[in-house]
Enzyme design. Structure first.
Site, PDB file in Angstrom:
ATOM      1  CD  GLU A 143      -1.738  -2.173   1.636  1.00 29.50           C
ATOM      2  OE1 GLU A 143      -0.725  -2.611   1.802  1.00 29.50           O
ATOM      3  OE2 GLU A 143      -2.815  -3.219   1.305  1.00 29.50           O
ATOM      4  CG  HIS A 153      -9.292  -7.740   7.639  1.00 28.17           C
ATOM      5  ND1 HIS A 153      -8.320  -8.443   8.589  1.00 28.17           N
ATOM      6  CD2 HIS A 153      -8.653  -8.144   6.286  1.00 28.17           C
ATOM      7  CE1 HIS A 153      -7.522  -9.015   7.710  1.00 28.17           C
ATOM      8  NE2 HIS A 153      -7.267  -8.606   6.729  1.00 28.17           N
TER       9      HIS A 153
END
Lengths: 418, 341
Positions: free
Chosen positions: B69, B138
């Protein structure tokens, strides 16, 4: 009993009290009495103003154990580790002292204990009050801790709307008059426009209003009036006066005669209960008493078993307490028959409203000297007009008439009452 | 709300399809727009948002990246600086921690540091939120972090209509915009016009009118607020629901306007309560003139201050729910301040 008025605080924030110490005086039902401390400890978080009427179960104070802090409901992360185990017992009591705990705003708790009472109002309420030039302390708050909401200010304005503008409306002597009609003190609200004024009722008068209205509308009253020959009464009183330091009053003698006569007339010492008659074994005699706060009826328990002197003494004590507003709840309840005497105030005769749930009430008028035809001519006789009000569901006219006849016989011949 | 170009043919599509449609419209119109992220190409994205796009636009514009990322966010910032309009997709918003330096120290700062000579028209899309049993790493709602950084815009559209219009607005914006989607929103359906239109960033929407209380909310839990409002109406409480849609800039004036009417405020947010965006909103309301309109202390219904549990029951327990909103509103109206949900 659903609400009570704080008459007077007898302790202050931070005072140490022992179990049983008087903490405050409250006005309830028909009397004021002292509330005792339920446990030892230090008074904290005192809430409620003198004159304020609160629902039963409202939190008015904590009694803290040594080292214990008053709980701050709104800050869950406040560590409570400091509170020792010993506080759990009184914590349980705390719960019983409050019906619903309004959470305190932690930030202002300090200021609260400083002055004892800090006015709480929502910003919207403050703003409107400010715009209209209203003193928020005059607006009763409907929220927890008497918090003032916008609606309280709006309602206050509406109810005060008939007054002239605040600049020319002279404030009455009591500047802090809560808007709630349940306030105990009867501070007048001036309404110059109509030339009338409104007063809130004392707790005693409020309840009196409810009860008389209920009795007068629910109970089928009938009235029996009889001029009683009082010569025997007067003669007895004269004899007693010679022998005793404080002779029983005329009222005491009538009460004595009534209590004895009633034992032979159980229907008049009974009550109507859901289609049945509940007959009382003893005579608990209510004596109506006019006080500053309103009509009170203290009850002489077991009057039919008391000697005359005992009855007189008991009555005197109760009337004294009634005047001082010190009657206990048990001294105001449980009556089976009531005597109301307005004779000393010059009333010849009157009809009384039955003191529910009793079956009858005897209204005693003034003693008069009336001419009586004695075969040869007119002779002066002492007479007292008495009116018996009876619940027709319990007794009939003949029952009442026989009672009055026996009472007359007793007043004439005291030995019949022995 | 007045919306541009609402006159085209409307049909009901999912939130997922609305996001895709916005990207397709932008990419067909403007060659400088491209999508980059993990598995966005052949796989179509972890939540299927970009499904079918690689077939239309090719691998040069729908770019599968390595699992880095930090790397592809930096790539996006660089591309934006040189005139491209990159859309980067961060698969789960939790992974945005890896992007922090690129977003906070680069994307948010460069336009200022270059005196306005350079712009960073970067759009970062990412699904946040809990409710899927995806556990602590998550399921987070970290959007409040970025409203703390001047130079970034943060939007959180709650409907298919809004997400299409706001994503297109974000692509026209010269500043970096973070678009918070929600895993549970992707399947929700709504009316969306076929054509291009924009919904302005920084304008709240009153999605339900009411007189008694203001519920300010954003994102997926906006649906909870609406559900709660319906339930409250049965009890005679008419709630006004204000959907912020943007968190930065935050349209506090729309909330203030509503509070002026209702005098009461409950914020419904999915992120944790402590230092959540609701704290910022409440602060603004009580700092301003609207303070004097308040007739109750404001309250927040938010996530509990805990990592999101895996266990479904525990997860539900610590999240906002319509029931919690109803309870909070009733407590506030009936004055039990300090609701902690």
């Amino acid at each position: 009993m659903t609400e009570a008025t704080i008459v007077k605080w007898l302790v202050s924030e931070g005072d140490e009290v022992e179990k049983g110490d008087p903490v405050l005086e409250i006005d309830t039902d028909k009397t004021s009495f002292e509330v005792e401390a339920p446990d030892d400890g230090v008074i904290s978080n005192l809430k409620g103003d003198e004159g304020e009427t609160l629902e039963v179960g409202t939190l008015i104070a904590y009694i803290l154990a040594p080292g214990e802090d008053a709980p701050e409901e709104s800050s869950p992360d406040e560590d409570s580790e400091e509170a020792p185990e010993s506080s759990t017992e009184s914590s349980a009591e705390k719960d019983s002292l409050q019906a619903e705990s309004p959470s305190e705003n932690g930030a202002s708790a300090g200021a609260d204990s400083e002055s004892g009472k800090v006015l709480r109002a929502s910003p919207a309420a403050r703003k409107l009050a400010d715009e209209r030039g209203l003193d928020l302390s005059e607006v009763g708050g409907s929220g927890p801790n008497s918090r003032v909401y916008l609606s309280d200010v709006q309602n206050f304005e509406t109810s005060a709307g008939s007054e002239t503008s605040e600049s020319e409306a002279p404030e009455s002597e009591s500047p802090k008059q809560p808007e709630s009609a349940s306030s105990s003190e009867a501070a007048p609200e001036v309404s110059e426009e109509s030339g009338t004024r409104r007063e809130s009722l004392t707790q005693v008068r409020k309840i009196g209003a409810q009860r008389t209205q209920q009795s007068f509308s629910e109970v089928p009253h009938f009235y029996l009036r009889r001029d009683m020959d009082a010569e025997g009464l007067v003669a007895l009183r004269a004899r007693l006066k010679e022998r005793m330091d404080s002779a029983p009053s005329l009222n005491d003698l009538v009460a004595f005669a009534v209590s004895r006569t009633l034992t032979n007339h159980p229907r008049l010492n009974a009550r109507f209960d859901d289609g049945e008659l509940v007959v009382n074994e003893s005579v608990h005699l209510g004596i109506a008493a006019a006080t500053e706060k309103g009509l009170l009826v203290p009850v002489v328990k077991g009057a039919d078993k008391l000697r005359l002197a005992e009855l007189a003494k008991s009555t005197k004590e109760l009337l004294g307490k009634a005047r001082d507003g010190k009657l206990g709840r048990d001294e105001l309840s449980g009556g089976t028959f009531t005597i109301s005497n307005l004779g000393m105030m010059g009333v010849d005769s009157f009809d009384a409203i039955i003191n529910q749930p009793e079956a009858a009430i005897l209204a005693v008028g003034s003693m008069r000297t009336t001419p009586l035809w004695d075969e040869d001519g007119w002779v002066p006789r002492h007479t007292i007009s008495m009116t018996l009000s009876v619940d027709h569901r319990v007794a009939d006219g003949a029952d009442g008439a026989r009672f009055l006849q026996d009472l007359q016989d007793g007043l004439n011949n005291w030995e019949l009452l022995m | 709300m007045p919306e541009e170009n609402k006159n085209s043919e409307s049909r009901v599509i999912t939130y997922r399809e609305a996001v895709r449609e916005a990207m397709q419209i932008a990419m067909r119109k403007d060659d400088s727009v491209f999508l980059m992220g993990e598995d966005v190409g052949v796989y179509g994205g972890a939540f299927g948002v970009s499904r079918g796009m690689v077939e239309e636009f090719g691998e040069e514009r729908i770019v599968d990246t390595p699992l880095s990322e930090a790397g592809f966010t930096g790539l996006g910032v660089g591309a934006a600086l040189v005139g491209m309009k990159p859309i980067i997709e961060v698969q789960f918003s939790d992974f945005i921690t890896h992007c922090m330096d690129q977003l906070v120290n680069q994307a948010a700062k460069l336009r200022y540091m270059f005196g306005g000579e350079a712009t960073v028209p970067l759009v970062l899309r990412t699904p946040g939120g809990a409710g899927t049993g995806a556990a602590a790493q998550h399921s987070q709602s970290l959007e409040a972090w970025f409203i703390h950084v001047p130079g970034l815009k943060v939007i959180m559209p709650s409907t298919p209509y809004d997400v299409k219009g706001m994503l297109l607005a974000a692509l026209e914006d010269p500043n970096p915009v973070i678009v918070y989607e929600h895993k549970l929103l992707y399947n929700q359906k709504g009316e969306v016009p076929e054509d291009e239109y924009t919904v302005p960033i920084g304008e709240a929407n009153v999605s339900r009118e009411g007189e008694d209380i203001t519920i300010a909310t954003a994102g997926y839990v906006h649906g909870y607020a609406l559900e709660a409002a319906e339930a409250l109406a049965d009890d005679g409480i008419e709630a006004e629901v204000v959907d912020l849609r943007s968190l930065s800039p935050m349209d506090d004036s729309a909330v203030a306007k509503s509070v002026e009417k209702t005098g009461r405020l409950v914020v419904v947010e999915e992120d944790v309560k402590t230092a959540g965006w609701g704290a910022e909103l409440v602060s603004r309301i009580v700092e301003g003139e609207s303070f004097y309109a308040l007739d109750r202390a404001p309250a927040r219904v938010a996530g509990a201050d805990v990592p999101i549990p895996y266990n479904k029951n525990l997860e539900a327990h610590i999240r906002p729910s319509p029931e919690k909103v109803v309870e909070a509103v009733k407590s506030l109206v009936n004055e039990k301040v300090g609701v902690y949900s």
